[in-house]
Motif scaffolding. Structure first.
Motif, PDB file in Angstrom:
ATOM      1  N   GLY A  29      31.427  70.241 149.510  1.00 52.06           N
ATOM      2  CA  GLY A  29      30.463  69.324 150.109  1.00 52.06           C
ATOM      3  C   GLY A  29      29.156  70.022 150.449  1.00 52.06           C
ATOM      4  O   GLY A  29      28.564  69.769 151.487  1.00 52.06           O
ATOM      5  N   ALA A  30      28.720  70.937 149.587  1.00 53.73           N
ATOM      6  CA  ALA A  30      27.533  71.733 149.872  1.00 53.73           C
ATOM      7  C   ALA A  30      26.306  70.858 150.063  1.00 53.73           C
ATOM      8  O   ALA A  30      26.066  69.931 149.313  1.00 53.73           O
ATOM      9  N   GLY A  31      25.541  71.164 151.091  1.00 57.04           N
ATOM     10  CA  GLY A  31      24.272  70.509 151.350  1.00 57.04           C
ATOM     11  C   GLY A  31      23.223  71.584 151.512  1.00 57.04           C
ATOM     12  O   GLY A  31      23.539  72.737 151.777  1.00 57.04           O
ATOM     13  N   ARG A  32      22.003  71.198 151.338  1.00 54.08           N
ATOM     14  CA  ARG A  32      20.911  72.163 151.491  1.00 54.08           C
ATOM     15  C   ARG A  32      20.634  72.385 152.967  1.00 54.08           C
ATOM     16  O   ARG A  32      20.730  71.462 153.770  1.00 54.08           O
ATOM     17  N   PRO A  33      20.281  73.605 153.326  1.00 56.53           N
ATOM     18  CA  PRO A  33      19.853  73.821 154.718  1.00 56.53           C
ATOM     19  C   PRO A  33      18.554  73.058 154.971  1.00 56.53           C
ATOM     20  O   PRO A  33      17.827  72.727 154.043  1.00 56.53           O
ATOM     21  N   ALA A  34      18.284  72.765 156.215  1.00 54.11           N
ATOM     22  CA  ALA A  34      17.079  72.019 156.573  1.00 54.11           C
ATOM     23  C   ALA A  34      15.841  72.745 156.066  1.00 54.11           C
ATOM     24  O   ALA A  34      15.749  73.970 156.154  1.00 54.11           O
ATOM     25  N   PRO A  35      14.880  71.992 155.544  1.00 55.82           N
ATOM     26  CA  PRO A  35      13.640  72.635 155.110  1.00 55.82           C
ATOM     27  C   PRO A  35      12.880  73.186 156.316  1.00 55.82           C
ATOM     28  O   PRO A  35      12.926  72.600 157.403  1.00 55.82           O
ATOM     29  N   ARG A  36      12.220  74.316 156.129  1.00 58.83           N
ATOM     30  CA  ARG A  36      11.361  74.874 157.184  1.00 58.83           C
ATOM     31  C   ARG A  36      10.000  74.222 157.005  1.00 58.83           C
ATOM     32  O   ARG A  36       9.254  74.543 156.091  1.00 58.83           O
ATOM     33  N   LEU A  37       9.709  73.294 157.889  1.00 58.35           N
ATOM     34  CA  LEU A  37       8.504  72.487 157.756  1.00 58.35           C
ATOM     35  C   LEU A  37       7.258  73.256 158.189  1.00 58.35           C
ATOM     36  O   LEU A  37       7.212  73.784 159.294  1.00 58.35           O
ATOM     37  N   ALA A  38       6.265  73.293 157.322  1.00 60.24           N
ATOM     38  CA  ALA A  38       4.993  73.923 157.670  1.00 60.24           C
ATOM     39  C   ALA A  38       4.263  73.081 158.710  1.00 60.24           C
ATOM     40  O   ALA A  38       3.533  73.605 159.543  1.00 60.24           O
ATOM     41  N   ASN A  39       4.482  71.763 158.672  1.00 62.93           N
ATOM     42  CA  ASN A  39       3.817  70.854 159.592  1.00 62.93           C
ATOM     43  C   ASN A  39       4.834  69.807 160.079  1.00 62.93           C
ATOM     44  O   ASN A  39       4.901  68.699 159.535  1.00 62.93           O
ATOM     45  N   ASN A 141      20.867  66.148 157.458  1.00 63.15           N
ATOM     46  CA  ASN A 141      22.273  65.955 157.099  1.00 63.15           C
ATOM     47  C   ASN A 141      22.695  66.745 155.861  1.00 63.15           C
ATOM     48  O   ASN A 141      23.769  66.514 155.316  1.00 63.15           O
ATOM     49  N   GLY A 142      21.868  67.664 155.422  1.00 64.20           N
ATOM     50  CA  GLY A 142      22.169  68.442 154.221  1.00 64.20           C
ATOM     51  C   GLY A 142      21.444  67.905 152.996  1.00 64.20           C
ATOM     52  O   GLY A 142      21.352  68.588 151.984  1.00 64.20           O
ATOM     53  N   GLN A 143      20.929  66.668 153.110  1.00 64.37           N
ATOM     54  CA  GLN A 143      20.201  66.046 152.003  1.00 64.37           C
ATOM     55  C   GLN A 143      18.880  65.436 152.443  1.00 64.37           C
ATOM     56  O   GLN A 143      17.921  65.411 151.696  1.00 64.37           O
ATOM     57  N   ARG A 144      18.870  64.897 153.677  1.00 63.25           N
ATOM     58  CA  ARG A 144      17.668  64.199 154.156  1.00 63.25           C
ATOM     59  C   ARG A 144      17.682  64.148 155.681  1.00 63.25           C
ATOM     60  O   ARG A 144      18.703  64.382 156.314  1.00 63.25           O
ATOM     61  N   TRP A 145      16.522  63.778 156.232  1.00 62.99           N
ATOM     62  CA  TRP A 145      16.410  63.580 157.675  1.00 62.99           C
ATOM     63  C   TRP A 145      16.949  62.195 158.028  1.00 62.99           C
ATOM     64  O   TRP A 145      16.681  61.222 157.323  1.00 62.99           O
ATOM     65  N   GLN A 146      17.705  62.129 159.119  1.00 65.20           N
ATOM     66  CA  GLN A 146      18.194  60.857 159.637  1.00 65.20           C
ATOM     67  C   GLN A 146      17.842  60.769 161.109  1.00 65.20           C
ATOM     68  O   GLN A 146      17.821  61.781 161.811  1.00 65.20           O
ATOM     69  N   LEU A 147      17.604  59.542 161.574  1.00 70.47           N
ATOM     70  CA  LEU A 147      17.302  59.323 162.981  1.00 70.47           C
ATOM     71  C   LEU A 147      18.602  59.379 163.777  1.00 70.47           C
ATOM     72  O   LEU A 147      19.513  58.589 163.542  1.00 70.47           O
ATOM     73  N   ALA A 148      18.693  60.327 164.701  1.00 72.91           N
ATOM     74  CA  ALA A 148      19.902  60.509 165.517  1.00 72.91           C
ATOM     75  C   ALA A 148      19.774  59.854 166.883  1.00 72.91           C
ATOM     76  O   ALA A 148      20.766  59.394 167.446  1.00 72.91           O
ATOM     77  N   ALA A 149      18.556  59.824 167.432  1.00 69.22           N
ATOM     78  CA  ALA A 149      18.347  59.235 168.760  1.00 69.22           C
ATOM     79  C   ALA A 149      16.927  58.718 168.872  1.00 69.22           C
ATOM     80  O   ALA A 149      15.996  59.289 168.294  1.00 69.22           O
ATOM     81  N   HIS A 150      16.800  57.637 169.646  1.00 64.94           N
ATOM     82  CA  HIS A 150      15.483  57.041 169.856  1.00 64.94           C
ATOM     83  C   HIS A 150      15.439  56.499 171.281  1.00 64.94           C
ATOM     84  O   HIS A 150      16.377  55.830 171.717  1.00 64.94           O
ATOM     85  N   ALA A 151      14.360  56.799 172.004  1.00 62.96           N
ATOM     86  CA  ALA A 151      14.219  56.327 173.386  1.00 62.96           C
ATOM     87  C   ALA A 151      12.849  55.714 173.592  1.00 62.96           C
ATOM     88  O   ALA A 151      11.839  56.230 173.116  1.00 62.96           O
ATOM     89  N   ASN A 152      12.853  54.584 174.312  1.00 62.00           N
ATOM     90  CA  ASN A 152      11.628  53.885 174.701  1.00 62.00           C
ATOM     91  C   ASN A 152      11.435  54.085 176.190  1.00 62.00           C
ATOM     92  O   ASN A 152      12.395  54.031 176.953  1.00 62.00           O
ATOM     93  N   PHE A 153      10.202  54.245 176.607  1.00 62.07           N
ATOM     94  CA  PHE A 153       9.884  54.385 178.025  1.00 62.07           C
ATOM     95  C   PHE A 153       8.792  53.388 178.377  1.00 62.07           C
ATOM     96  O   PHE A 153       7.955  53.050 177.540  1.00 62.07           O
ATOM     97  N   ASN A 154       8.795  52.923 179.605  1.00 59.54           N
ATOM     98  CA  ASN A 154       7.735  52.023 180.068  1.00 59.54           C
ATOM     99  C   ASN A 154       6.442  52.808 180.218  1.00 59.54           C
ATOM    100  O   ASN A 154       6.452  53.961 180.646  1.00 59.54           O
ATOM    101  N   PRO A 155       5.306  52.175 179.869  1.00 59.97           N
ATOM    102  CA  PRO A 155       4.028  52.859 180.088  1.00 59.97           C
ATOM    103  C   PRO A 155       3.784  53.022 181.591  1.00 59.97           C
ATOM    104  O   PRO A 155       4.248  52.220 182.386  1.00 59.97           O
ATOM    105  N   LEU A 156       3.087  54.092 181.930  1.00 59.94           N
ATOM    106  CA  LEU A 156       2.729  54.312 183.340  1.00 59.94           C
ATOM    107  C   LEU A 156       1.705  53.284 183.773  1.00 59.94           C
ATOM    108  O   LEU A 156       0.782  52.959 183.030  1.00 59.94           O
ATOM    109  N   LYS A 157       1.863  52.783 184.952  1.00 61.99           N
ATOM    110  CA  LYS A 157       0.909  51.820 185.512  1.00 61.99           C
ATOM    111  C   LYS A 157       0.174  52.488 186.681  1.00 61.99           C
ATOM    112  O   LYS A 157       0.806  53.091 187.522  1.00 61.99           O
ATOM    113  N   GLY A 158      -1.149  52.325 186.712  1.00 59.26           N
ATOM    114  CA  GLY A 158      -1.924  52.821 187.845  1.00 59.26           C
ATOM    115  C   GLY A 158      -2.135  54.212 187.848  1.00 59.26           C
ATOM    116  O   GLY A 158      -2.217  55.218 187.977  1.00 59.26           O
TER     117      GLY A 158
END
Length: 158
Positions: A29-39, A141-158
Protein backbone atom coordinates in the motif's frame (compact mmCIF):
# COMPACT_ATOMS: atom_id res chain seq x y z
CA UNK A 1 20.90 -28.15 3.97
CA UNK A 2 17.41 -27.33 5.21
CA UNK A 3 14.92 -26.07 2.65
CA UNK A 4 13.12 -22.90 3.80
CA UNK A 5 9.42 -22.83 2.83
CA UNK A 6 8.44 -20.28 0.16
CA UNK A 7 6.13 -18.32 2.51
CA UNK A 8 9.00 -17.71 4.94
CA UNK A 9 11.40 -16.75 2.13
CA UNK A 10 8.80 -14.31 0.75
CA UNK A 11 8.31 -12.81 4.21
CA UNK A 12 12.06 -12.36 4.65
CA UNK A 13 12.30 -10.74 1.20
CA UNK A 14 9.50 -8.28 2.07
CA UNK A 15 11.15 -7.44 5.38
CA UNK A 16 14.48 -6.75 3.67
CA UNK A 17 12.72 -4.66 1.02
CA UNK A 18 10.86 -2.65 3.68
CA UNK A 19 14.14 -1.94 5.48
CA UNK A 20 15.72 -0.77 2.23
CA UNK A 21 12.91 1.68 1.39
CA UNK A 22 13.12 5.32 2.44
CA UNK A 23 11.50 6.23 5.75
CA UNK A 24 7.74 6.77 5.55
CA UNK A 25 7.21 4.37 2.64
CA UNK A 26 6.03 0.80 3.05
CA UNK A 27 6.14 -2.07 0.57
CA UNK A 28 2.43 -2.79 0.94
CA UNK A 29 0.00 0.00 0.00
CA UNK A 30 2.90 2.35 -0.72
CA UNK A 31 2.04 6.04 -0.80
CA UNK A 32 4.22 9.01 -1.50
CA UNK A 33 5.48 11.05 1.43
CA UNK A 34 3.91 14.49 1.73
CA UNK A 35 5.36 17.02 -0.68
CA UNK A 36 7.59 19.68 0.90
CA UNK A 37 5.69 22.77 -0.12
CA UNK A 38 7.72 25.81 -1.13
CA UNK A 39 4.63 27.94 -0.48
CA UNK A 40 2.20 26.28 1.98
CA UNK A 41 -0.08 29.34 1.88
CA UNK A 42 -0.62 29.04 -1.88
CA UNK A 43 -1.45 25.31 -1.67
CA UNK A 44 -3.70 25.83 1.36
CA UNK A 45 -5.48 28.65 -0.47
CA UNK A 46 -6.25 26.35 -3.38
CA UNK A 47 -7.53 23.64 -1.02
CA UNK A 48 -9.67 26.04 1.03
CA UNK A 49 -11.16 27.50 -2.15
CA UNK A 50 -11.90 23.99 -3.44
CA UNK A 51 -13.64 23.13 -0.16
CA UNK A 52 -15.95 26.15 -0.36
CA UNK A 53 -16.69 25.58 -4.07
CA UNK A 54 -17.63 21.94 -3.38
CA UNK A 55 -19.97 23.07 -0.60
CA UNK A 56 -21.48 25.82 -2.77
CA UNK A 57 -22.21 23.22 -5.47
CA UNK A 58 -23.37 20.68 -2.84
CA UNK A 59 -21.03 18.20 -4.54
CA UNK A 60 -21.28 15.38 -2.00
CA UNK A 61 -19.49 12.89 -4.25
CA UNK A 62 -16.33 15.00 -4.48
CA UNK A 63 -16.60 16.06 -0.83
CA UNK A 64 -16.71 12.36 0.10
CA UNK A 65 -13.17 11.95 -1.26
CA UNK A 66 -11.96 15.44 -0.30
CA UNK A 67 -12.79 14.96 3.40
CA UNK A 68 -10.65 12.51 5.34
CA UNK A 69 -12.35 9.55 7.00
CA UNK A 70 -11.68 11.17 10.39
CA UNK A 71 -13.05 14.59 9.39
CA UNK A 72 -14.50 16.76 12.17
CA UNK A 73 -16.23 20.13 11.97
CA UNK A 74 -16.77 22.66 14.77
CA UNK A 75 -19.24 25.43 14.05
CA UNK A 76 -19.44 28.86 15.65
CA UNK A 77 -22.91 28.04 17.01
CA UNK A 78 -21.43 25.20 19.07
CA UNK A 79 -22.66 22.40 16.82
CA UNK A 80 -20.27 20.01 15.17
CA UNK A 81 -19.86 16.48 13.96
CA UNK A 82 -18.08 13.97 11.81
CA UNK A 83 -17.96 13.29 8.10
CA UNK A 84 -21.24 11.38 7.65
CA UNK A 85 -23.53 13.87 9.45
CA UNK A 86 -21.65 16.78 7.82
CA UNK A 87 -22.29 15.42 4.33
CA UNK A 88 -25.94 14.74 5.19
CA UNK A 89 -26.55 18.36 6.25
CA UNK A 90 -24.41 20.63 4.09
CA UNK A 91 -24.65 24.37 4.55
CA UNK A 92 -26.00 26.41 1.67
CA UNK A 93 -23.26 28.72 0.43
CA UNK A 94 -24.55 31.40 -1.93
CA UNK A 95 -21.26 33.27 -2.13
CA UNK A 96 -17.95 33.43 -0.29
CA UNK A 97 -14.74 35.42 -0.20
CA UNK A 98 -11.50 34.25 1.47
CA UNK A 99 -8.97 36.77 2.83
CA UNK A 100 -5.91 36.94 5.09
CA UNK A 101 -5.03 33.29 4.54
CA UNK A 102 -1.85 32.05 6.19
CA UNK A 103 -0.66 28.45 6.32
CA UNK A 104 2.05 26.29 7.82
CA UNK A 105 3.23 22.79 6.99
CA UNK A 106 4.72 20.16 9.29
CA UNK A 107 5.32 16.95 7.36
CA UNK A 108 1.96 15.56 6.27
CA UNK A 109 -0.08 18.27 8.01
CA UNK A 110 -1.08 21.57 6.45
CA UNK A 111 -2.83 24.10 8.69
CA UNK A 112 -4.62 27.17 7.30
CA UNK A 113 -6.18 30.08 9.14
CA UNK A 114 -8.13 32.75 7.31
CA UNK A 115 -11.20 34.94 7.22
CA UNK A 116 -14.21 33.74 5.25
CA UNK A 117 -17.00 36.11 4.33
CA UNK A 118 -19.86 33.71 3.58
CA UNK A 119 -23.50 34.31 2.73
CA UNK A 120 -25.92 31.40 2.94
CA UNK A 121 -27.75 29.09 5.34
CA UNK A 122 -26.29 26.97 8.15
CA UNK A 123 -28.55 24.50 9.96
CA UNK A 124 -31.50 26.16 8.19
CA UNK A 125 -30.67 29.63 9.54
CA UNK A 126 -29.51 32.64 7.48
CA UNK A 127 -25.77 33.12 7.83
CA UNK A 128 -23.84 36.22 6.84
CA UNK A 129 -21.76 37.41 9.81
CA UNK A 130 -19.17 39.19 7.70
CA UNK A 131 -15.52 38.09 7.66
CA UNK A 132 -15.26 35.36 10.30
CA UNK A 133 -12.16 33.43 11.37
CA UNK A 134 -11.72 29.87 10.13
CA UNK A 135 -9.22 27.10 10.75
CA UNK A 136 -8.79 24.21 8.30
CA UNK A 137 -6.40 21.29 8.76
CA UNK A 138 -5.38 19.13 5.81
CA UNK A 139 -3.68 15.74 6.05
CA UNK A 140 -1.61 14.04 3.35
CA UNK A 141 -2.98 10.54 2.71
CA UNK A 142 -0.07 9.28 0.60
CA UNK A 143 -1.67 10.48 -2.64
CA UNK A 144 -3.37 13.82 -1.99
CA UNK A 145 -4.34 16.39 0.63
CA UNK A 146 -7.62 15.78 2.44
CA UNK A 147 -9.51 18.03 4.82
CA UNK A 148 -9.25 16.49 8.31
CA UNK A 149 -10.75 19.29 10.42
CA UNK A 150 -12.55 22.57 9.92
CA UNK A 151 -13.61 25.15 12.52
CA UNK A 152 -15.74 28.28 12.26
CA UNK A 153 -15.50 31.11 14.77
CA UNK A 154 -17.75 34.10 15.34
CA UNK A 155 -16.28 37.43 14.23
CA UNK A 156 -15.18 39.72 17.05
CA UNK A 157 -17.64 42.48 17.83
CA UNK A 158 -16.56 45.87 19.17
Amino acid sequence: MTKIPYSIRAGIALAVLALALPSGVSAVGAGRPAPRLANPTRTAGQLVNRFFVLIAHKDRARLQTFLSSGFLVQRADGSGGGKKPYLANLATVEKFHITELQATQAGGTLVARYLADVQGLVNGKPYSPGPAPRLSVFAWNGQRWQLAAHANFNPLKG
